[in-house]
Design a protein around this motif. Structure first.
Motif, PDB file in Angstrom:
ATOM      1  N   GLN A 174       0.816  -1.180  -0.015  1.00  0.00           N
ATOM      2  CA  GLN A 174      -0.050  -0.128   0.150  1.00  0.00           C
ATOM      3  C   GLN A 174       0.835   1.240   0.075  1.00  0.00           C
ATOM      4  O   GLN A 174       0.775   2.231   0.546  1.00  0.00           O
ATOM      5  N   LEU A 175       1.852   1.233  -0.852  1.00  0.00           N
ATOM      6  CA  LEU A 175       2.604   2.404  -1.094  1.00  0.00           C
ATOM      7  C   LEU A 175       2.340   3.318  -1.843  1.00  0.00           C
ATOM      8  O   LEU A 175       1.196   3.072  -2.528  1.00  0.00           O
ATOM      9  N   ASN A 176       2.660   4.672  -1.799  1.00  0.00           N
ATOM     10  CA  ASN A 176       2.196   5.555  -2.825  1.00  0.00           C
ATOM     11  C   ASN A 176       3.308   5.316  -4.079  1.00  0.00           C
ATOM     12  O   ASN A 176       4.556   5.501  -3.723  1.00  0.00           O
ATOM     13  N   VAL A 177       2.848   4.632  -5.275  1.00  0.00           N
ATOM     14  CA  VAL A 177       3.896   4.351  -6.200  1.00  0.00           C
ATOM     15  C   VAL A 177       3.855   5.410  -7.273  1.00  0.00           C
ATOM     16  O   VAL A 177       2.989   5.898  -8.060  1.00  0.00           O
ATOM     17  N   ILE A 178       5.288   5.930  -7.298  1.00  0.00           N
ATOM     18  CA  ILE A 178       5.437   6.756  -8.655  1.00  0.00           C
ATOM     19  C   ILE A 178       6.508   5.886  -9.466  1.00  0.00           C
ATOM     20  O   ILE A 178       7.398   5.572  -9.160  1.00  0.00           O
ATOM     21  N   ALA A 179       5.979   5.874 -10.727  1.00  0.00           N
ATOM     22  CA  ALA A 179       6.884   4.946 -11.467  1.00  0.00           C
ATOM     23  C   ALA A 179       7.343   5.830 -12.771  1.00  0.00           C
ATOM     24  O   ALA A 179       6.625   6.947 -13.107  1.00  0.00           O
ATOM     25  N   THR A 180       8.381   5.514 -13.574  1.00  0.00           N
ATOM     26  CA  THR A 180       8.660   6.271 -14.804  1.00  0.00           C
ATOM     27  C   THR A 180       8.546   5.414 -16.023  1.00  0.00           C
ATOM     28  O   THR A 180       8.388   4.230 -16.208  1.00  0.00           O
ATOM     29  N   ALA A 181       7.980   6.187 -16.935  1.00  0.00           N
ATOM     30  CA  ALA A 181       7.856   5.432 -18.218  1.00  0.00           C
ATOM     31  C   ALA A 181       7.969   7.032 -19.290  1.00  0.00           C
ATOM     32  O   ALA A 181       7.494   7.956 -18.854  1.00  0.00           O
ATOM     33  N   SER A 182       8.459   6.711 -20.452  1.00  0.00           N
ATOM     34  CA  SER A 182       8.535   7.915 -21.606  1.00  0.00           C
ATOM     35  C   SER A 182       7.759   7.909 -22.284  1.00  0.00           C
ATOM     36  O   SER A 182       7.729   8.831 -23.423  1.00  0.00           O
ATOM     37  N   ARG A 183       6.639   6.809 -22.808  1.00  0.00           N
ATOM     38  CA  ARG A 183       5.709   6.971 -23.855  1.00  0.00           C
ATOM     39  C   ARG A 183       4.298   6.770 -23.279  1.00  0.00           C
ATOM     40  O   ARG A 183       4.022   6.167 -22.146  1.00  0.00           O
ATOM     41  N   PRO A 184       3.303   7.248 -24.103  1.00  0.00           N
ATOM     42  CA  PRO A 184       1.887   7.086 -23.526  1.00  0.00           C
ATOM     43  C   PRO A 184       1.518   5.721 -23.176  1.00  0.00           C
ATOM     44  O   PRO A 184       0.915   5.224 -22.465  1.00  0.00           O
ATOM     45  N   GLU A 185       2.135   4.863 -24.146  1.00  0.00           N
ATOM     46  CA  GLU A 185       1.562   3.267 -23.996  1.00  0.00           C
ATOM     47  C   GLU A 185       2.346   2.887 -22.745  1.00  0.00           C
ATOM     48  O   GLU A 185       1.656   1.862 -21.992  1.00  0.00           O
ATOM     49  N   SER A 186       3.631   3.139 -22.515  1.00  0.00           N
ATOM     50  CA  SER A 186       4.155   2.540 -21.025  1.00  0.00           C
ATOM     51  C   SER A 186       3.616   3.031 -20.134  1.00  0.00           C
ATOM     52  O   SER A 186       3.544   2.624 -19.016  1.00  0.00           O
ATOM     53  N   SER A 187       3.206   4.391 -20.146  1.00  0.00           N
ATOM     54  CA  SER A 187       2.912   5.255 -18.966  1.00  0.00           C
ATOM     55  C   SER A 187       1.421   4.677 -18.610  1.00  0.00           C
ATOM     56  O   SER A 187       1.060   4.423 -17.464  1.00  0.00           O
ATOM     57  N   ASP A 188       0.777   4.468 -19.588  1.00  0.00           N
ATOM     58  CA  ASP A 188      -0.673   3.624 -19.347  1.00  0.00           C
ATOM     59  C   ASP A 188      -0.508   2.394 -18.747  1.00  0.00           C
ATOM     60  O   ASP A 188      -1.468   2.148 -17.818  1.00  0.00           O
ATOM     61  N   TRP A 189       0.383   1.578 -19.114  1.00  0.00           N
ATOM     62  CA  TRP A 189       0.752   0.285 -18.725  1.00  0.00           C
ATOM     63  C   TRP A 189       0.950   0.402 -17.327  1.00  0.00           C
ATOM     64  O   TRP A 189       0.451  -0.337 -16.520  1.00  0.00           O
ATOM     65  N   ILE A 199       5.773   9.660 -14.018  1.00  0.00           N
ATOM     66  CA  ILE A 199       6.623  10.747 -14.576  1.00  0.00           C
ATOM     67  C   ILE A 199       7.431  10.264 -15.849  1.00  0.00           C
ATOM     68  O   ILE A 199       7.787   8.699 -15.796  1.00  0.00           O
ATOM     69  N   ASN A 200       8.162  11.075 -16.357  1.00  0.00           N
ATOM     70  CA  ASN A 200       8.792  10.692 -17.605  1.00  0.00           C
ATOM     71  C   ASN A 200      10.549  10.596 -17.098  1.00  0.00           C
ATOM     72  O   ASN A 200      11.118  11.533 -16.653  1.00  0.00           O
ATOM     73  N   ALA A 207      12.150  17.869 -10.664  1.00  0.00           N
ATOM     74  CA  ALA A 207      10.914  19.003 -10.966  1.00  0.00           C
ATOM     75  C   ALA A 207       9.727  18.233 -11.011  1.00  0.00           C
ATOM     76  O   ALA A 207       8.677  18.738 -10.492  1.00  0.00           O
ATOM     77  N   GLN A 208       9.709  17.185 -11.728  1.00  0.00           N
ATOM     78  CA  GLN A 208       8.159  16.336 -11.907  1.00  0.00           C
ATOM     79  C   GLN A 208       7.746  15.550 -10.330  1.00  0.00           C
ATOM     80  O   GLN A 208       6.618  16.013 -10.154  1.00  0.00           O
TER      81      GLN A 208
END
Ligand SMILES: NC(=O)c1ccc[n+]([C@@H]2O[C@H](COP(=O)([O-])OP(=O)(O)OC[C@H]3O[C@@H](n4cnc5c(N)ncnc54)[C@H](OP(=O)(O)O)[C@@H]3O)[C@@H](O)[C@H]2O)c1
Length: 338
Positions: A174-189, A199-200, A207-208
């Motif tokens: 139950q963490l607050n999860v911040i993942a990184t991804a650089s594309r819309p499809e990887s971000s949606d995944w 974030i990218n 900054a993000q």
């Protein structure tokens, strides 16, 4: 029996990098299970080992993710019977799973989730062992919710490991999860697997993080290119925070950057228990059993992106090429022997 292997260290497009071969079936002894492999997945480690020097030029069988049916057991096996449907990653120092039959030590195997087929099960073991050990053992995060609300930054969230690490960190811890991804499809995944924020990684990470109200994080799990992110990681980690990576540093990195924050750093290597046959090697089988129960209970969802078949040199080459691009989303599986 059929297998896919190679006698030389070769790049993905070289003709002999993947060969369809016939080899002898092994015999199950001691604590080994002989498994009729039904499906395999490909990981970046396969592509790395394929290119490693291979001085003796004996046949090398890759593959460290599989599901299949137990067809024979060694005399000392206690936990499995012929006919059990299992999943496992195996051991990096032993022949891999790209063969019709494979030996695996019972301590690093588990019954596969009953709600998943062989293909979806084969996608899970290597990445789950990695994510589980990184989160709950190296970073020391509680999997029962004691650390709920703390924040983790996962760099490289949409890959094979991130796809299950996001879910474990969200659903169990139950963490607050911040993942990184650089594309819309990887971000949606990443979002579909439970990330609270994406974030990218190619833009300014501090900054993000600040923009989403988390300038500093309790944990960092780096799933890619740690050297390139080291300064950023040491900037954003909270005092007394924990950092773990699953990748090598490719250059000297300044560990002194951890001192002002008394931050802890650890490596996760998912083959450590099987390779060294540690006393607690059975923890691998146990975590795979727990994962199967979580899947069957609907707590975790599949990480599969694509399933192709049959398991042969042609399909193996295609999936290696995809993984080698470094832009994989989730897991790629090859099923059946044709
Ligand atoms: N130590 C261990 O036990 C262990 C276990 C498993 C894996 N590994 C290693 O860990 C790494 C990740 O494994 P994996 O299976 O998750 O790989 P993967 O599935 O191939 O990862 C692909 C993802 O990496 C992201 N990515 C690519 N370049 C990036 C960069 N410069 N910065 C941030 N993200 C980047 C991509 O995101 P975007 O497309 O959104 O950019 C893509 O979604 C590999 O090097 C693998 O060998 C180690």
């Amino acid at each position: 029996m059929k297998a896919v292997g190679s006698y030389k260290a070769l790049t993905v497009n070289e003709a002999e990098a993947f060969l369809d071969v016939e080899i002898d079936r092994q015999v199950a002894t001691a604590r080994n299970l002989l498994v009729n492999v039904k499906a395999v997945s490909v990981n970046p480690v396969d592509t790395k080992v394929r290119k490693r020097p291979h001085p003796d030029e004996t046949l090398r069988i890759l593959g460290w993710d599989a599901s299949g049916v137990v067809t024979a057991v060694g005399d000392d096996v206690t936990g499995f019977r012929v006919g059990d449907e299992i999943y496992y990653a195996g051991c990096i120092t032993k022949p891999g799973s790209n063969s019709e039959y494979q030996l695996v030590d019972e301590r690093i195997a588990a019954k596969k989730p009953t709600s998943l087929g062989f293909a979806e099960s084969a996608a899970l073991p290597l990445t789950t062992i990695t994510a589980w050990e990184a989160l709950f053992e190296r970073l020391g995060i509680s999997k029962t919710g004691t650390d709920a609300g703390k924040t983790i930054l996962m760099i490289g969230g949409a890959g094979g490991v991130g796809s299950i690490a996001i879910q474990l960190a969200k659903k169990l811890s139950q963490l607050n999860v911040i993942a990184t991804a650089s594309r819309p499809e990887s971000s949606d995944w990443c979002k579909a697997r439970g990330a609270d924020h994406v974030i990218n990684h190619y833009e300014n990470i501090p900054a993000q993080l600040e923009a989403i109200g988390h300038a500093n994080v309790d944990y960092v799990l780096c799933l890619t290119n740690i050297a390139g992110y080291w300064k950023t990681i040491t900037d954003v980690i909270k005092p007394q925070g924990d950092i773990c990576t699953i990748v090598d540093f490719f250059e000297d990195s300044n560990l002194d950057l951890l001192k002002p924050k008394s931050a802890r750093f650890s490596f996760e290597f998912m083959f450590v228990r099987s390779m060294h046959e540690t006393d607690d090697m059975g923890e691998v089988g146990k975590l795979l059993s727990e994962t199967a129960a979580l899947i069957d209970n609907g707590d975790l969802i599949t990480t599969v992106t694509e399933v192709v078949g049959p398991i042969n040199a042609e399909n193996m080459r295609k999936i290696h090429a995809t993984i080698e691009e470094g832009r994989a989303i989730g897991k790629y599986v090859i099923e059946g022997w044709g």
